[in-house]
Design an enzyme around this catalytic site. Structure first.
Site, PDB file in Angstrom:
ATOM      1  N   GLY A 336     -36.111  -8.359  42.046  1.00 41.69           N
ATOM      2  CA  GLY A 336     -35.446  -7.214  41.466  1.00 41.69           C
ATOM      3  C   GLY A 336     -34.785  -6.330  42.502  1.00 41.69           C
ATOM      4  N   THR A 337     -33.484  -6.408  42.610  1.00 37.87           N
ATOM      5  CA  THR A 337     -32.752  -5.603  43.582  1.00 37.87           C
ATOM      6  C   THR A 337     -31.456  -5.103  42.950  1.00 37.87           C
ATOM      7  OG1 THR A 337     -31.912  -7.711  44.406  1.00 37.87           O
ATOM      8  CG2 THR A 337     -33.596  -6.629  45.727  1.00 37.87           C
TER       9      THR A 337
END
Length: 516
Positions: A336-337
């Site tokens: 998750g970025t």
């Protein structure tokens, strides 16, 4: 005429926060930090003040610098901690993550934001934080993409009463908030107000650090007051390589994404990629082979286990030549970025990538801040869980980057996407430098990703090309639509000669580009 700057980001609200600051006379660094704060409200799984990241900053007329404010392992490892698995459902596959107090590493996002403002900013912190504070208090309509991401990791955000309450649907409190519903975070708004007034000391030396340390002691976490007090932003000299006559500036070791992108570009340099034709079978075949060799070199160099010595090997000319020979001689036959890019009218360039893992499900009381689960991230813990070295900056695949072309064009780019960050950035660079695509096209054209013996390919390539690919590769996964799995490469560009600004937000991850 639009002449303030340009921003590209993964959400309209994130991008608009940066645009608001640019309109008010702020520079690219003021704007990117405003977007950072706004992203913690608008992109709640991907960005948090309890997480960390990197900023590649290039002030006009000065040397570029990489701000490393990524997560840091605790000073002392405890044996009995709150650390539990949850399963996230991605539709076709499920993936196990680990959450709880024992999954939290020391966060750096707050100190990173304030350090950048002290070094490079021009506006007061209260003005930088104001757009995020207004979003948190007034509410925003959650986008379909952010709602989807929240739904995928729902077991995490339903794991604790505080997370369930903060992200509950206003229409059905038994469920998490959905697309089109209004997200309000009044507790976060109050905390942002306090943070704007008191600065990073509130987080690292004040009540926040004290409360988190007490909760870790009571609930089973590693963090102590001294972890917060000892945390420092590390300013690194960026990694610089050349490709097709341009300078590529990116994240240096101990993070691994930048060096792997540089290695792949070295393999492709002067190999005639432009003669293959974008989207041709030969182009896809060459890309897949380079991706495979880069994975192989990552293992052979020992980059995961020993980033410093591994990076030296990957930059060794003999090592590179051996792999380059394999590229050209191969017969035709692999998290998750979020990211924010800003360039202002003066030519200041900012490329920032942020991550909170998936979140630990712990919210520090009175802050609305979901802390990271970096110690529960398999990608970041290659030696296995609970084997991390104490008091050490974690490595990452995140690779905020800049391109400086000899014709005066400057590009800030980067992407989210965990292990696919390096291949997404690589393909945007190739699209711009080898095929002369404008930035908005370079981030939108179809991509491939080769890993673990499987070639993943997005739609958009010619039907005949896809058939050739199927015949040449043992395992091919043809996607029926573009997907966030292939990254979200948000990029902006500035023509230093004409002053023209433009940008491209990646449609795979809700990308938005604004010229102001």
């Amino acid at each position: 005429m639009a002449n303030k700057g340009c921003v590209a980001a993964g959400d309209t609200h994130t991008a608009e926060a940066a645009a608001e600051v640019l309109r008010a006379g702020g520079n690219a660094f003021d704007a990117v930090v405003a977007a950072l704060f706004a992203s913690t409200v608008a992109e709640p799984v991907l960005s948090s003040l309890g997480g960390g990241g990197f900023l590649l900053a290039h002030p006009a007329g000065r040397r570029p610098v990489l701000y490393d404010f990524f997560a840091h392992t605790p000073v002392r490892k405890k044996s009995a901690v709150d650390f539990s698995p949850v399963m996230a459902d991605f539709g076709s596959v499920t993936q196990e993550f680990h959450i709880g107090q024992g999954s939290i590493a020391t966060p750096g996002q707050v100190l990173g934001a304030f350090e950048v403002l002290r070094d490079l900013g021009t506006m007061p912190a209260r003005d930088i934080v104001a757009p995020a504070q207004a979003l948190a208090r007034g509410g925003l309509t959650l986008s379909p993409l952010q709602a989807y991401i929240l739904d995928v990791v729902a077991p995490i955000y339903q794991a604790t009463p505080s997370c369930r309450t903060q992200y509950a649907s206003p229409n059905d409190p038994a469920k998490l908030i959905g697309a089109g519903e209004t997200l309000r975070l009044p507790e976060a708004a109050d905390f942002l107000d306090a943070l704007a007034r008191e600065g990073d000391a509130l987080f690292y030396r004040g009540e926040v650090a004290a409360q988190v340390a007490r909760d870790c002691e009571d609930l089973g976490g590693h963090l102590e007051r001294r972890d917060f007090e000892a945390y420092r932003v590390i300013k690194r000299e960026p990694l610089v390589t050349t490709y097709a006559g341009a300078r590529i500036i990116t994240n240096p070791p101990p993070s691994v994404g930048g060096i792997l992108i540089a290695f792949a570009l070295e393999l492709l340099n002067a190999s005639g990629v432009d003669k293959l034709g974008f989207g041709s079978f030969e182009y896809i075949d060459r890309l897949a082979h380079v991706m495979h060799l880069t994975n192989q070199a990552r293992v052979e160099s020992g980059l995961n286990e020993h980033p410093a010595t591994g990076a030296e090997a990957l930059q060794d000319s003999a090592f590179i030549e051996r792999y380059r020979a394999s590229v050209l001689g191969q017969p035709k036959a692999h998290r998750g970025t979020t990211h924010i890019s800003v360039i202002d009218k003066a030519g200041n360039a900012a490329s920032m990538t942020l991550s909170n893992g998936e979140g630990s499900a712990y919210i520090a009381p009175g802050t609305g801040v979901v802390f990271n689960n970096m110690l529960g991230e398999e990608d970041i813990n290659p030696q296995g869980f609970h084997q991390w070295p104490e008091d050490t900056r974690l490595s990452s695949m995140m690779a905020p980057s800049l391109i400086e072309r000899p014709d005066g064009l400057v590009v800030a780019l980067g992407t989210g996407g965990s292990n696919r960050i390096r291949t997404a950035v690589l393909q945007v660079v190739l699209a711009m430098l080898e095929f002369s695509m404008p930035v908005e096209d370079a981030v939108a054209v179809p991509r491939v990703h080769f890993e673990g013996g499987v070639l993943n390919i997005e739609p958009g390539f010619g039907e005949g090309v896809v058939e050739q690919v199927r015949g040449a590769f043992a395992s091919v996964e043809c996607w029926d639509r573009q997907s966030m799995s292939f990254g979200g490469a948000h990029a902006v560009q500035f023509d230093t000669k004409s002053g023209a600004l433009s940008g491209g937000g990646d449609p795979r991850r809700g990308g938005v580009a604004l010229v102001v």
